[in-house]
Design a protein around this motif. Structure first.
Motif, mmCIF file in Angstrom:
data_model
loop_
_atom_site.group_PDB
_atom_site.id
_atom_site.type_symbol
_atom_site.label_atom_id
_atom_site.label_comp_id
_atom_site.label_asym_id
_atom_site.label_seq_id
_atom_site.Cartn_x
_atom_site.Cartn_y
_atom_site.Cartn_z
ATOM 1 N N GLU A 1 40.322 -1.604 19.584
ATOM 2 C CA GLU A 1 41.600 -2.411 19.760
ATOM 3 C C GLU A 1 41.528 -3.974 19.171
ATOM 4 N N VAL A 2 40.996 -3.996 18.033
ATOM 5 C CA VAL A 2 40.972 -5.445 17.574
ATOM 6 C C VAL A 2 42.617 -5.763 17.004
ATOM 7 N N ARG A 3 42.933 -7.055 17.296
ATOM 8 C CA ARG A 3 44.241 -7.372 16.821
ATOM 9 C C ARG A 3 45.675 -6.578 17.536
ATOM 10 N N ARG A 4 45.207 -6.234 18.777
ATOM 11 C CA ARG A 4 46.248 -5.334 19.496
ATOM 12 C C ARG A 4 46.668 -6.056 20.857
ATOM 13 N N SER A 5 47.853 -5.557 21.209
ATOM 14 C CA SER A 5 48.120 -6.147 22.783
ATOM 15 C C SER A 5 48.338 -4.813 23.577
ATOM 16 N N LEU A 6 47.539 -4.765 24.443
ATOM 17 C CA LEU A 6 47.675 -3.424 25.235
ATOM 18 C C LEU A 6 48.427 -3.619 26.621
ATOM 19 N N GLY A 7 49.124 -3.125 27.092
ATOM 20 C CA GLY A 7 49.800 -2.884 28.369
ATOM 21 C C GLY A 7 48.954 -2.042 29.078
ATOM 22 N N VAL A 8 48.510 -2.567 30.372
ATOM 23 C CA VAL A 8 47.572 -1.659 31.479
ATOM 24 C C VAL A 8 48.093 -1.248 32.504
ATOM 25 N N ASN A 9 48.242 -0.240 32.842
ATOM 26 C CA ASN A 9 48.754 0.349 34.269
ATOM 27 C C ASN A 9 48.136 1.659 34.634
ATOM 28 N N LYS A 10 48.765 1.906 36.032
ATOM 29 C CA LYS A 10 47.894 3.287 36.700
ATOM 30 C C LYS A 10 49.047 4.207 36.342
ATOM 31 N N PRO A 11 48.686 5.341 35.538
ATOM 32 C CA PRO A 11 49.519 6.487 35.224
ATOM 33 C C PRO A 11 50.290 6.913 36.380
ATOM 34 N N ASP B 1 40.025 0.412 45.310
ATOM 35 C CA ASP B 1 38.746 0.802 44.733
ATOM 36 C C ASP B 1 38.830 2.125 43.893
ATOM 37 N N GLU B 2 39.496 1.905 42.629
ATOM 38 C CA GLU B 2 39.672 2.911 41.626
ATOM 39 C C GLU B 2 39.497 2.493 40.246
ATOM 40 N N ILE B 3 39.299 3.307 39.336
ATOM 41 C CA ILE B 3 39.436 2.954 38.158
ATOM 42 C C ILE B 3 40.304 4.126 37.502
ATOM 43 N N ASP B 4 41.664 3.820 37.181
ATOM 44 C CA ASP B 4 42.768 4.827 36.785
ATOM 45 C C ASP B 4 43.553 4.035 36.064
ATOM 46 N N TYR B 5 43.620 4.325 34.784
ATOM 47 C CA TYR B 5 44.647 3.342 34.003
ATOM 48 C C TYR B 5 44.897 4.056 32.646
ATOM 49 N N VAL C 1 51.760 -0.983 38.607
ATOM 50 C CA VAL C 1 50.660 -1.315 39.073
ATOM 51 C C VAL C 1 49.122 -0.950 38.417
ATOM 52 N N VAL C 2 48.281 -1.460 38.789
ATOM 53 C CA VAL C 2 46.890 -1.034 38.228
ATOM 54 C C VAL C 2 45.907 -2.037 39.143
ATOM 55 N N SER C 3 44.797 -1.489 39.291
ATOM 56 C CA SER C 3 43.697 -1.882 40.101
ATOM 57 C C SER C 3 43.151 -2.923 39.073
ATOM 58 N N CYS C 4 42.566 -3.980 40.114
ATOM 59 C CA CYS C 4 41.408 -5.096 39.300
ATOM 60 C C CYS C 4 40.226 -4.211 38.708
ATOM 61 N N ASN C 5 39.775 -3.223 39.214
ATOM 62 C CA ASN C 5 38.604 -2.396 38.855
ATOM 63 C C ASN C 5 39.120 -1.743 37.503
ATOM 64 N N SER C 6 40.304 -1.295 37.325
ATOM 65 C CA SER C 6 40.653 -0.673 35.968
ATOM 66 C C SER C 6 40.845 -1.761 34.946
ATOM 67 N N VAL C 7 41.347 -2.927 35.215
ATOM 68 C CA VAL C 7 41.304 -3.967 34.378
ATOM 69 C C VAL C 7 39.986 -4.215 33.888
ATOM 70 N N ALA C 8 39.024 -4.565 34.726
ATOM 71 C CA ALA C 8 37.602 -4.926 34.659
ATOM 72 C C ALA C 8 36.742 -3.865 33.838
ATOM 73 N N ARG D 1 47.904 -6.922 28.823
ATOM 74 C CA ARG D 1 49.066 -7.180 29.670
ATOM 75 C C ARG D 1 49.167 -6.282 31.018
ATOM 76 N N PRO D 2 48.358 -6.353 32.129
ATOM 77 C CA PRO D 2 48.378 -5.680 33.224
ATOM 78 C C PRO D 2 49.426 -5.712 33.908
ATOM 79 N N ALA D 3 49.848 -4.435 34.708
ATOM 80 C CA ALA D 3 50.921 -4.765 35.511
ATOM 81 C C ALA D 3 50.441 -5.488 36.877
ATOM 82 N N TRP D 4 51.239 -5.133 37.848
ATOM 83 C CA TRP D 4 50.911 -6.016 39.012
ATOM 84 C C TRP D 4 49.587 -5.546 39.539
#
Length: 114
Positions: A104-114, A67-71, A84-91, A59-62
């Motif tokens: 993280e099997v059978r989990r739902s994760l929020g993903v955002n930049k700290p 060009d960063e990996i920070d989540y 917010v979160v970068s596309c690179n971070s989600v990738a 569940r990513p943020a906007w």
């Protein structure tokens, strides 16, 4: 669409699913109520969670194009921490999940930049 994915995976005995949804589907974003616009995302998550698949719902943020990996991640039921979160971070997270199928099997994760 989620039902079709689950049905196809069941029919072919494929178990691992990494599914990208949206922040806010569990009303986990403090101060925000996204209401009906997220109903299809909520329903998709429900279908997947009710399946027998080894899923991880992201569940990513906007998205940003930085060009960063920070989540950081949050679990279902925890408040979302960032907007917010970068596309690179989600990738990066998707690759980690794909390379380590038991992560993280059978989990739902929020993903955002700290």
């Amino acid at each position: 669409m989620a039902k079709s994915i689950v049905d196809a995976m069941d029919a072919t005995s494929v178990k691992r699913l990494i599914f990208i949804s949206s922040m806010g589907i569990y009303d986990e974003v403090p101060g925000q109520k996204y209401r009906s616009i997220l109903d299809p995302y909520r329903k998709s998550a429900e279908i997947i969670e009710d399946s027998n698949l080894d899923y991880t719902i992201l569940r990513p943020a906007w998205f940003t194009q930085k060009d960063e990996i920070d989540y950081e991640t949050t679990q279902k039921g925890e408040p979302f921490k960032g907007g917010v979160v970068s596309c690179n971070s989600v990738a990066d997270l998707v690759v980690k999940l794909a390379e380590t199928p038991q992560l993280e099997v059978r989990r739902s994760l929020g993903v955002n930049k700290p």
